[in-house]
Design a protein around this motif. Structure first.
Motif, short mmCIF file in Angstrom:
data_model
loop_
_atom_site.label_atom_id
_atom_site.label_comp_id
_atom_site.label_asym_id
_atom_site.label_seq_id
_atom_site.Cartn_x
_atom_site.Cartn_y
_atom_site.Cartn_z
N LYS A 1 0.28 0.62 2.03
CA LYS A 1 0.89 1.91 1.68
C LYS A 1 2.40 1.82 1.47
O LYS A 1 2.92 2.38 0.50
CB LYS A 1 0.51 2.95 2.73
CG LYS A 1 -0.97 3.32 2.69
CD LYS A 1 -1.32 4.34 3.75
CE LYS A 1 -2.79 4.68 3.74
NZ LYS A 1 -3.14 5.66 4.79
N PRO A 2 3.14 1.14 2.34
CA PRO A 2 4.58 1.00 2.05
C PRO A 2 4.85 0.23 0.76
O PRO A 2 5.80 0.55 0.04
CB PRO A 2 5.11 0.25 3.28
CG PRO A 2 4.15 0.55 4.36
CD PRO A 2 2.81 0.64 3.68
N LYS B 1 5.95 5.38 10.45
CA LYS B 1 5.04 5.80 9.39
C LYS B 1 4.08 4.68 9.01
O LYS B 1 2.87 4.91 8.84
CB LYS B 1 5.82 6.26 8.16
CG LYS B 1 4.94 6.80 7.04
CD LYS B 1 5.77 7.33 5.88
CE LYS B 1 4.88 7.89 4.78
NZ LYS B 1 5.66 8.41 3.64
N SER B 2 4.61 3.46 8.91
CA SER B 2 3.75 2.34 8.55
C SER B 2 2.75 2.03 9.65
O SER B 2 1.59 1.69 9.37
CB SER B 2 4.61 1.10 8.27
OG SER B 2 5.41 1.30 7.12
N GLY C 1 4.44 2.57 -1.95
CA GLY C 1 5.54 3.51 -1.97
C GLY C 1 6.79 2.97 -2.64
O GLY C 1 7.64 3.74 -3.09
N SER C 2 6.89 1.65 -2.71
CA SER C 2 8.07 1.04 -3.34
C SER C 2 8.05 1.17 -4.86
O SER C 2 9.08 0.99 -5.52
CB SER C 2 8.13 -0.45 -2.98
OG SER C 2 7.13 -1.19 -3.67
N GLY C 3 6.88 1.45 -5.43
CA GLY C 3 6.75 1.55 -6.88
C GLY C 3 6.51 0.23 -7.56
O GLY C 3 6.20 0.18 -8.75
N HIS D 1 0.73 -1.02 -6.72
CA HIS D 1 -0.09 0.18 -6.82
C HIS D 1 -1.45 -0.04 -6.16
O HIS D 1 -2.04 -1.11 -6.28
CB HIS D 1 -0.30 0.57 -8.29
CG HIS D 1 0.98 0.84 -9.01
ND1 HIS D 1 1.55 2.10 -9.11
CD2 HIS D 1 1.83 -0.01 -9.66
CE1 HIS D 1 2.67 2.02 -9.78
NE2 HIS D 1 2.87 0.74 -10.14
N ASN E 1 0.11 4.64 9.43
CA ASN E 1 -0.69 4.38 8.23
C ASN E 1 -1.70 3.27 8.44
O ASN E 1 -2.72 3.21 7.75
CB ASN E 1 0.22 4.00 7.06
CG ASN E 1 0.84 5.20 6.38
OD1 ASN E 1 0.36 6.31 6.52
ND2 ASN E 1 1.92 4.98 5.64
#
Length: 339
Positions: free
Chosen positions: A197-198, A287-288, A201-203, A206, A291
């Motif tokens: 997930k992190p 958060k990580s 989140g970095s873009g 995916h 997650n």
């Protein structure tokens, strides 16, 4: 049974509790042992059992030893550098079990319906080129630590399900795979959610699918030890599993069932943060860690149907001997079996 030094263990690999057993803790009387782990939330049971003195209450003085991949941990168990460990069933582990050096004695992390689990990922370059679901990975490259690793298994089972072909690139360490994926040197990978997930989140990466859609009830990680410990040190092994299982129960109650509310989650995050993302500020790590919440096997129960599927896959790929049976790899006398 075989006791090996590290060099012999590597050579042998060729490149590649029942309830009764948990009912009599504190037999080991402060015995010092080393426990192998990865810095993943999926290893939280060991961290909890250490921090909350569950191992100590079970009569064990535990030191954690950290690794970056499954195969070196299997070598460490076989050579006696580590007494117990939690990691994925790998081709290397199976090969060492076939030599009488290792036994799986329990289950740890599992995929479970309704709980967010491991993810299939692609690089941004692959995503922008149109790879938006796993069926579109035909001809693409897939990162693994080594042949016969859990990553190799997850990738291969995906390819079988979708009727596609991928090339597998062994990069040895998780950090190296992450770097290769973010830079577009490989196209795809699969990993636990606290990492997936992190990254998404970095873009630069995916998420395109869930491992549970390909491998429902997958026994992701196992608890294992030397064959000598499993056979000759039943008291100590039962003590270890007793302490470990208390850590599992705390983790599931707090992080999955939310039995202690937000305060309980925050306290658990503080504990896990000592080992996972310890180099990041707590507010960023939290958060990580949350997650990454996946169900751990209560009582270290293990899904032998999943383990048999994994063994059969190793054999179909020619990674381990075709005559190896699950009984060669697994000692099912310590925990409840599932599947």
């Amino acid at each position: 049974m075989t006791t090996l030094n590290r060099r012999k263990a590597l050579a042998l690999m060729g490149g590649t509790v029942a309830a009764a057993g948990l009912s009599t803790p504190a037999l080991s009387q402060g015995r010092k042992i080393r426990v192998g782990a990865l810095r993943f939330t999926s290893h939280s049971a060991s961290f909890i059992a250490l921090q909350r003195d569950y191992f100590k209450d079970a009569g064990l003085d535990v030191e954690l030893k950290f690794f970056q991949a499954a195969t070196p941990m299997a070598v460490a168990i076989a050579s006696g550098d580590v007494d117990y460990a939690v990691t994925a069933m790998s081709g290397g582990l199976v090969s060492l079990a076939d030599k009488g050096a290792i036994k799986i004695i329990g289950g740890a992390l599992s995929e479970e319906a309704g709980i967010d689990g491991q993810k299939y990922l692609v690089s941004d370059a692959a995503f922008q080129a149109g790879v938006t679901n796993p069926a579109m990975l035909d001809g693409k490259s897939y990162g693994i630590t080594s042949a016969g690793s859990s990553f190799h298994y997850m990738g291969s089972k995906l390819a079988q399900k979708e009727g596609i072909s991928m090339s597998y690139k062994p990069l040895q360490k998780v950090g190296a795979i992450i770097g290769a994926l973010k830079s577009g040197q490989i196209d795809a990978w699969s990993i636990v959610p606290h990492i997936a997930k992190p990254l998404a989140g970095s873009g630069k990466v995916h998420i395109i699918g869930n491992v549970s859609d390909v491998l429902p009830d997958y026994q992701v990680t196992t608890v294992f030890t030397s064959a000598k410990n499993a056979t000759d040190e039943r008291g100590m092994t039962g003590d270890f599993l007793a302490g470990f299982s208390k850590g599992v129960a705390d983790y599931n109650a707090t992080m999955i069932d939310r039995a202690h509310g937000d305060d309980g989650v925050n306290e658990m995050v503080d504990l896990i943060h000592k080992y996972v993302y310890a180099d990041k500020p707590r507010e960023k790590a939290a958060k990580s860690i949350i997650n990454g919440t996946m169900r751990l096997n209560e009582g270290a129960a293990m899904n032998t149907a999943s383990l048999q599927d994994q063994l059969s896959w190793f054999q179909s790929e020619g990674l381990v001997g075709g005559d190896i049976t699950l009984d060669t790899v697994v000692d099912s006398s310590y925990v409840k079996t599932l599947g």
